[in-house]
Design a protein around this motif. Structure first.
Motif, PDB file in Angstrom:
ATOM      1  N   TYR A  23      -0.063   6.348  -0.345  1.00 24.03           N
ATOM      2  CA  TYR A  23      -0.500   6.837   0.099  1.00 24.03           C
ATOM      3  C   TYR A  23       0.533   7.829  -0.448  1.00 24.03           C
ATOM      4  CZ  TYR A  23      -2.239   3.630   3.813  1.00 24.03           C
ATOM      5  OH  TYR A  23      -2.759   2.444   4.310  1.00 24.03           O
TER       6      TYR A  23
ATOM      7  N   VAL B 160       0.768  -1.022   0.534  1.00 23.18           N
ATOM      8  CA  VAL B 160       0.099   0.240  -0.330  1.00 23.18           C
ATOM      9  C   VAL B 160       0.869   0.977   0.105  1.00 23.18           C
ATOM     10  CG1 VAL B 160      -1.955   0.914   1.042  1.00 23.18           C
ATOM     11  CG2 VAL B 160      -1.528  -1.796   1.522  1.00 23.18           C
TER      12      VAL B 160
ATOM     13  N   TYR C 281      -3.690  -0.240  -3.105  1.00 28.90           N
ATOM     14  CA  TYR C 281      -3.293  -1.386  -3.270  1.00 28.90           C
ATOM     15  C   TYR C 281      -2.465  -2.051  -4.296  1.00 28.90           C
ATOM     16  CZ  TYR C 281      -4.362  -5.916  -0.819  1.00 28.90           C
ATOM     17  OH  TYR C 281      -4.247  -7.331  -0.122  1.00 28.90           O
TER      18      TYR C 281
ATOM     19  N   PHE D 182      -6.084   6.075   7.064  1.00 36.91           N
ATOM     20  CA  PHE D 182      -5.719   5.993   8.361  1.00 36.91           C
ATOM     21  C   PHE D 182      -6.447   6.171   8.538  1.00 36.91           C
ATOM     22  CE2 PHE D 182      -2.272   3.402   9.736  1.00 36.91           C
ATOM     23  CZ  PHE D 182      -1.935   2.997   8.960  1.00 36.91           C
TER      24      PHE D 182
ATOM     25  N   TYR E 218       2.185   9.784  16.367  1.00 39.28           N
ATOM     26  CA  TYR E 218       2.921  10.053  15.289  1.00 39.28           C
ATOM     27  C   TYR E 218       3.919  10.939  15.628  1.00 39.28           C
ATOM     28  CZ  TYR E 218       1.570   6.278  11.843  1.00 39.28           C
ATOM     29  OH  TYR E 218       1.360   5.236  11.320  1.00 39.28           O
TER      30      TYR E 218
ATOM     31  N   HIS F 161      -4.845   6.204  -2.552  1.00 40.96           N
ATOM     32  CA  HIS F 161      -3.809   5.402  -1.935  1.00 40.96           C
ATOM     33  C   HIS F 161      -3.673   4.388  -2.756  1.00 40.96           C
ATOM     34  CE1 HIS F 161      -6.896   3.479  -0.233  1.00 40.96           C
ATOM     35  NE2 HIS F 161      -6.877   2.761  -0.340  1.00 40.96           N
TER      36      HIS F 161
ATOM     37  N   SER G 281       2.021   1.332   3.776  1.00 41.54           N
ATOM     38  CA  SER G 281       1.955   0.471   5.012  1.00 41.54           C
ATOM     39  C   SER G 281       1.898  -1.295   3.791  1.00 41.54           C
ATOM     40  CB  SER G 281       0.565   0.718   5.303  1.00 41.54           C
ATOM     41  OG  SER G 281       0.414   0.356   6.767  1.00 41.54           O
ATOM     42  N   THR G 282       1.453  -1.778   4.981  1.00 42.53           N
ATOM     43  CA  THR G 282       1.217  -3.292   4.727  1.00 42.53           C
ATOM     44  C   THR G 282      -0.082  -3.528   5.054  1.00 42.53           C
ATOM     45  OG1 THR G 282       1.802  -4.153   7.047  1.00 42.53           O
ATOM     46  CG2 THR G 282       3.434  -4.735   4.764  1.00 42.53           C
ATOM     47  N   ARG G 283      -0.828  -4.352   4.367  1.00 38.27           N
ATOM     48  CA  ARG G 283      -2.456  -5.184   4.068  1.00 38.27           C
ATOM     49  C   ARG G 283      -2.270  -6.381   5.117  1.00 38.27           C
ATOM     50  NH1 ARG G 283      -7.036  -4.493   1.890  1.00 38.27           N
ATOM     51  NH2 ARG G 283      -8.620  -5.396   3.233  1.00 38.27           N
TER      52      ARG G 283
ATOM     53  N   ASN H 245      -7.655   0.253   4.060  1.00 35.07           N
ATOM     54  CA  ASN H 245      -6.212   0.489   4.136  1.00 35.07           C
ATOM     55  C   ASN H 245      -5.835   2.285   4.645  1.00 35.07           C
ATOM     56  OD1 ASN H 245      -5.122  -1.936   3.073  1.00 35.07           O
ATOM     57  ND2 ASN H 245      -5.783  -1.081   1.198  1.00 35.07           N
TER      58      ASN H 245
ATOM     59  N   GLN I 288      -1.000  -2.817  11.211  1.00 36.71           N
ATOM     60  CA  GLN I 288       0.492  -2.451  10.217  1.00 36.71           C
ATOM     61  C   GLN I 288       0.813  -0.933  10.386  1.00 36.71           C
ATOM     62  OE1 GLN I 288       2.457  -4.737   9.722  1.00 36.71           O
ATOM     63  NE2 GLN I 288       1.276  -5.924  10.532  1.00 36.71           N
ATOM     64  N   PRO I 289       1.239   0.273  10.649  1.00 34.09           N
ATOM     65  CA  PRO I 289       1.989   0.883  10.669  1.00 34.09           C
ATOM     66  C   PRO I 289       1.964   2.131   9.161  1.00 34.09           C
ATOM     67  CG  PRO I 289       3.545   0.191  11.810  1.00 34.09           C
ATOM     68  CD  PRO I 289       3.196  -0.543  11.273  1.00 34.09           C
ATOM     69  N   GLN I 290       2.192   2.505   8.697  1.00 32.05           N
ATOM     70  CA  GLN I 290       2.397   4.028   7.896  1.00 32.05           C
ATOM     71  C   GLN I 290       3.641   4.968   8.407  1.00 32.05           C
ATOM     72  OE1 GLN I 290      -0.850   6.804   8.165  1.00 32.05           O
ATOM     73  NE2 GLN I 290      -0.852   5.767   5.336  1.00 32.05           N
TER      74      GLN I 290
ATOM     75  N   PHE J 163      -2.343   4.453  16.803  1.00 33.80           N
ATOM     76  CA  PHE J 163      -1.370   4.885  15.730  1.00 33.80           C
ATOM     77  C   PHE J 163      -0.805   6.338  16.951  1.00 33.80           C
ATOM     78  CE2 PHE J 163      -0.601   1.375  13.594  1.00 33.80           C
ATOM     79  CZ  PHE J 163      -1.735   1.227  13.250  1.00 33.80           C
TER      80      PHE J 163
ATOM     81  N   ARG K 288      -6.495   3.285  12.577  1.00 31.20           N
ATOM     82  CA  ARG K 288      -6.667   1.598  11.412  1.00 31.20           C
ATOM     83  C   ARG K 288      -7.900   1.037  11.358  1.00 31.20           C
ATOM     84  NH1 ARG K 288      -1.961  -1.251   7.541  1.00 31.20           N
ATOM     85  NH2 ARG K 288      -3.046  -1.468   6.079  1.00 31.20           N
TER      86      ARG K 288
END
Lengths: 115, 114
Positions: free
Chosen positions: A33, A31, A50, B102, B37, A48, A94-96, B100, A102-104, B35, B95
Motif C-alpha cells: 500500500y 499486498v 494485491y 484498511f 496503531y 495498493h 499485509s497478507t491476504r 485488502n 492480518q495487520p499492516q 486494529f 479491515r
C-alpha cells in the motif's frame, strides 16, 4: 528482522520536478500500500497492489502513479509535484490471509518537501 | 460502507494512570478485524493490538487491552500504567473479511503528563 524499508527518509524536490519514492519489504507479503499523510490527519490510501493487481483509489490524482516490479519492491512516482503534495508518504504491507486478522506493517515513511 | 470514528482529538493522562481511547465503527460485513496503531512524532506507524469480530475475549498485549463491545460497535483501547513514551497519535483501523483495504479513524493525540 523482516521489515518494510522506505527510502529516502526525507526527500526534497522542486515544484514540478518528478520524484520517486521507494519501498522494499522482506516479509514476502502479497499486498503493498501507499498512503499520503498530512499533518495531524489520518493516512489517506492512494493505491495498493494485491500481487500484481493494481487498485487505484477513485480520488487519487493522476499525478500519482505506482510500480511494483516484483514482490519485494514498490515505487511511488509523483510526476509533477505541487506544493499540496508535501506530506509524509507511508508504505505498508499485509497478507491476504484467512479472514481479516492480518495487520499492516508500515515503513518509517518518507517526508516529502516541495520547494 | 466502512467507517471508523474517533471522537477524541486530544487526550491527556497523568503518568502511571490508565487511559481509554475511544473508537466506534460501522460496517455491514459479518466478519472484520479491528486494529490499533501508534504513531510517534517521528512518523512511523506501529501496530499495537488486534481484535477479531468473532473473538470471544477482549484482546490484550502487555499494557494494551481492547474493550470490545460488538453490540455497540465499539473497540476502545485501554493503556494501563501510562508512560511518557506513550505520548503519540493513536489510530483505530478496521479491515473487512474480504478485500485488502484498511479504514482509519482520524486519530487521537495522547499526551502523558509527568
Amino acid at each position: 528482522d523482516a521489515m518494510v524499508i522506505q527510502n529516502p527518509r526525507y526527500q526534497v524536490t522542486q515544484f514540478g520536478k518528478p520524484v520517486t519514492l521507494s519501498c522494499s519489504q522482506t516479509l514476502n507479503h502479497n499486498v503493498m500500500y501507499w498512503y499520503q499523510q498530512k499533518s495531524s490527519q489520518a493516512p489517506k490510501l492512494l493505491f495498493h497492489y494485491y500481487d500484481k493487481d493494481f487498485n487505484n483509489e477513485a480520488d487519487t490524482p493522476d499525478n500519482f502513479q505506482s510500480r511494483r516490479p516484483n514482490t519485494s519492491f514498490c515505487f511511488l512516482d509523483i510526476r509533477s509535484p505541487g506544493l499540496g503534495d508535501a506530506a509524509m508518504y507511508l508504505c505498508a504491507t499485509s497478507t491476504r490471509g484467512r479472514g481479516s486478522n492480518q495487520p499492516q506493517h508500515f515503513g518509517d515513511g518518507t517526508r516529502l518537501s516541495i520547494l | 460502507a466502512q467507517k471508523i470514528t474517533q471522537t477524541q482529538p486530544g487526550m491527556f493522562v497523568q503518568e502511571k494512570e490508565a487511559v481509554t481511547l475511544d473508537c466506534t465503527y460501522d460496517t455491514s460485513d459479518p466478519s472484520y478485524g479491528l486494529f490499533w496503531y501508534k504513531q510517534p512524532s517521528s512518523g512511523e506507524m506501529i501496530f499495537l493490538i488486534y481484535q477479531g469480530s468473532y473473538d470471544q475475549q477482549n484482546a490484550t498485549e502487555g499494557r494494551y487491552s481492547l474493550n470490545f463491545q460488538k453490540a455497540r460497535k465499539s473497540a476502545n483501547l485501554v493503556i494501563s500504567a501510562s508512560q511518557l513514551g506513550d505520548s503519540a497519535m493513536y489510530f483505530c483501523a478496521m479491515r473487512g473479511a474480504t478485500g485488502n483495504q484498511f479504514y482509519f479513524g482520524t486519530g487521537t493525540s495522547l499526551t502523558v503528563i509527568p
